[in-house]
Design a protein around this motif. Structure first.
Motif, PDB file in Angstrom:
ATOM      1  N   PHE A  77       0.828  -1.207   0.000  1.00 22.14           N
ATOM      2  CA  PHE A  77       0.000   0.000   0.000  1.00 22.14           C
ATOM      3  C   PHE A  77       0.866   1.261   0.000  1.00 22.14           C
ATOM      4  O   PHE A  77       0.604   2.207  -0.749  1.00 22.14           O
ATOM      5  N   SER A  78       1.887   1.266   0.837  1.00 19.18           N
ATOM      6  CA  SER A  78       2.754   2.443   0.949  1.00 19.18           C
ATOM      7  C   SER A  78       3.388   2.800  -0.386  1.00 19.18           C
ATOM      8  O   SER A  78       3.487   3.973  -0.753  1.00 19.18           O
ATOM      9  N   ASN A  79       3.814   1.796  -1.127  1.00 19.09           N
ATOM     10  CA  ASN A  79       4.446   2.041  -2.427  1.00 19.09           C
ATOM     11  C   ASN A  79       3.451   2.536  -3.465  1.00 19.09           C
ATOM     12  O   ASN A  79       3.857   3.128  -4.476  1.00 19.09           O
ATOM     13  N   LEU A  80       2.160   2.297  -3.250  1.00 15.59           N
ATOM     14  CA  LEU A  80       1.140   2.733  -4.199  1.00 15.59           C
ATOM     15  C   LEU A  80       0.582   4.118  -3.876  1.00 15.59           C
ATOM     16  O   LEU A  80      -0.128   4.703  -4.692  1.00 15.59           O
ATOM     17  N   VAL A  81       0.879   4.633  -2.676  1.00 16.42           N
ATOM     18  CA  VAL A  81       0.388   5.955  -2.299  1.00 16.42           C
ATOM     19  C   VAL A  81       0.986   7.004  -3.224  1.00 16.42           C
ATOM     20  O   VAL A  81       2.206   7.080  -3.387  1.00 16.42           O
ATOM     21  N   ARG A  82       0.146   7.802  -3.834  1.00 21.84           N
ATOM     22  CA  ARG A  82       0.630   8.783  -4.826  1.00 21.84           C
ATOM     23  C   ARG A  82       1.219  10.024  -4.185  1.00 21.84           C
ATOM     24  O   ARG A  82       2.086  10.671  -4.745  1.00 21.84           O
ATOM     25  N   ASN A  83       0.701  10.388  -3.031  1.00 20.03           N
ATOM     26  CA  ASN A  83       1.210  11.579  -2.358  1.00 20.03           C
ATOM     27  C   ASN A  83       2.625  11.303  -1.861  1.00 20.03           C
ATOM     28  O   ASN A  83       2.833  10.450  -0.997  1.00 20.03           O
ATOM     29  N   PHE A 121      -8.150  -0.911   0.729  1.00 23.88           N
ATOM     30  CA  PHE A 121      -7.075  -1.703   0.120  1.00 23.88           C
ATOM     31  C   PHE A 121      -6.833  -2.985   0.914  1.00 23.88           C
ATOM     32  O   PHE A 121      -6.711  -4.075   0.342  1.00 23.88           O
ATOM     33  N   LYS A 122      -6.768  -2.862   2.230  1.00 25.66           N
ATOM     34  CA  LYS A 122      -6.524  -4.022   3.099  1.00 25.66           C
ATOM     35  C   LYS A 122      -7.655  -5.047   2.962  1.00 25.66           C
ATOM     36  O   LYS A 122      -7.400  -6.258   2.859  1.00 25.66           O
ATOM     37  N   ASP A 123      -8.898  -4.590   2.952  1.00 22.62           N
ATOM     38  CA  ASP A 123     -10.027  -5.506   2.809  1.00 22.62           C
ATOM     39  C   ASP A 123      -9.958  -6.257   1.479  1.00 22.62           C
ATOM     40  O   ASP A 123     -10.239  -7.457   1.416  1.00 22.62           O
ATOM     41  N   LEU A 124      -9.584  -5.545   0.424  1.00 23.52           N
ATOM     42  CA  LEU A 124      -9.504  -6.171  -0.886  1.00 23.52           C
ATOM     43  C   LEU A 124      -8.415  -7.239  -0.928  1.00 23.52           C
ATOM     44  O   LEU A 124      -8.606  -8.326  -1.491  1.00 23.52           O
ATOM     45  N   ASN A 147     -13.210  -6.198  -7.707  1.00 28.51           N
ATOM     46  CA  ASN A 147     -12.884  -4.974  -8.426  1.00 28.51           C
ATOM     47  C   ASN A 147     -11.372  -4.823  -8.495  1.00 28.51           C
ATOM     48  O   ASN A 147     -10.645  -5.399  -7.686  1.00 28.51           O
ATOM     49  N   PRO A 148     -10.857  -4.040  -9.455  1.00 32.28           N
ATOM     50  CA  PRO A 148      -9.412  -3.808  -9.523  1.00 32.28           C
ATOM     51  C   PRO A 148      -8.927  -3.111  -8.260  1.00 32.28           C
ATOM     52  O   PRO A 148      -9.708  -2.555  -7.500  1.00 32.28           O
ATOM     53  N   GLU A 149      -7.604  -3.127  -8.058  1.00 31.97           N
ATOM     54  CA  GLU A 149      -7.049  -2.426  -6.913  1.00 31.97           C
ATOM     55  C   GLU A 149      -7.431  -0.959  -6.970  1.00 31.97           C
ATOM     56  O   GLU A 149      -7.373  -0.328  -8.015  1.00 31.97           O
ATOM     57  N   PRO A 150      -7.821  -0.397  -5.816  1.00 27.88           N
ATOM     58  CA  PRO A 150      -8.239   1.008  -5.815  1.00 27.88           C
ATOM     59  C   PRO A 150      -7.050   1.942  -5.945  1.00 27.88           C
ATOM     60  O   PRO A 150      -6.275   2.092  -5.027  1.00 27.88           O
TER      61      PRO A 150
END
Length: 319
Positions: A77-83, A121-124, A147-150
């Motif tokens: 998740f951290s690597n996917l965070v855009r900010n 994200f965690k639930d998915l 659904n695709p990854e958010p």
């Protein structure tokens, strides 16, 4: 000799059972099994308390879920965070060793919108683990595909965390002016392309009169971002300047703001929208090109009709 599936077929994986399994996976103190006869989860001690009903064919171990699995999801998740600000904070938190889970949760809780994104994200990810386990045991999953990854927050989450407003008084105008200066200073500290964009945007701001605004507020009334625009004589609304405060970037907030802006000017009978892009925002042209937008230097021309007809409205008042 009968196989497990012949004796006890897997029960239907309902949303309720899926959630029960996920809850049990996260319980690090107890061991759970799926009772294939009843379709219910049972704890290991319940089975051991009545050995007369124990059967290796009847009880199926639920998916393993260790702290390492939770850490892997946090890292992903951290690597996917855009900010970039929060991405760096989260990745640094994962290096602290003891207390890493608490530190991670503290950081995501700083930003409610980011926290909602984390839980989604965690639930998915955990749903995927349950579905994979079910398939590996010859289960016929009778639920719709995941659904695709958010990558961005859904519009309903954004509506819960941000208010879109357009009324501007002296206090609000001062807040917008202060944020504008912050955004301009960022460009001034940037690379050569950003510095050139700064000159372009400053010129636009200097020559623009009678600006109107649409802006996003947090639930606490904090200005998160805004769009400044003017109405031209040729049935055109031109976005002169816009920006999102650093801590709220990467959440899809600009698209949410732009959607509200497009529908607002459309109700006034204005069909054409011009967006001035500069610096890092030049990459936003990909948001408009699919709407048959025409790139004109650092501007993109689209119609509000094309935008409104291709997007699900985030403007409740427009419905």
């Amino acid at each position: 000799m009968e196989t497990q599936r012949d004796t006890y077929p897997l029960p239907l994986l309902t949303p309720f059972l899926r959630d029960e399994i996920i809850f049990a996976m996260e319980d690090q103190e107890r061991t759970y099994f799926l009772d294939l006869e009843t379709g219910m989860l049972v704890q290991e001690e319940e089975i051991e308390g009545d050995l007369s009903v124990f059967s290796e064919d009847r009880y199926l171990s639920i998916p393993d879920w260790e702290p390492a699995d939770g850490f892997r999801i946090m890292e992903k998740f951290s690597n996917l965070v855009r900010n970039p600000l929060y991405r760096e904070k989260l990745l640094n938190a994962l290096q602290v060793g003891k207390g890493v889970f608490r530190r991670f949760k503290d950081i995501v809780s700083e930003q409610p919108a980011l926290e909602r994104q984390w839980f989604a994200f965690k639930d998915l990810e955990m749903e995927r683990a349950v579905f994979t386990w079910y398939k590996s045991n010859n289960g016929a999953i009778q639920l719709k595909e995941l659904n695709p990854e958010p990558e961005e927050l859904t519009d309903d989450i954004l509506q819960e965390d941000f208010l879109i407003e357009s009324t501007v008084d002296e206090v609000r105008l001062q807040e917008i002016t202060e944020l504008q200066q912050i955004l301009l200073d960022e460009l001034d500290r940037g690379n050569a392309a950003q510095k050139k964009s700064l000159l372009f945007l400053l010129l636009k701001l200097q020559e623009s009169r009678n600006l109107e605004y649409i802006y996003a507020l947090t639930q606490g009334g904090y200005l998160a971002g805004y769009i400044a625009y003017r109405i031209l004589e040729s049935q055109t609304a031109e976005i002169v300047f816009f920006g999102i405060r650093q801590e709220f970037r990467g959440l899809g907030l600009f698209k949410h703001l732009f959607d509200s802006f497009s529908r607002k000017v459309s109700r006034r009978g204005i069909p054409y929208l011009v967006i001035n892009l500069g610096g890092e925002t030049v990459g936003l042209d990909k948001l408009f090109v699919p709407m048959e937008g025409t790139i004109i230097t650092k501007q993109v021309l689209i119609t509000s009709e094309n935008w409104n007809s291709s997007q699900t409205s985030t403007d409740i008042a427009f419905l």
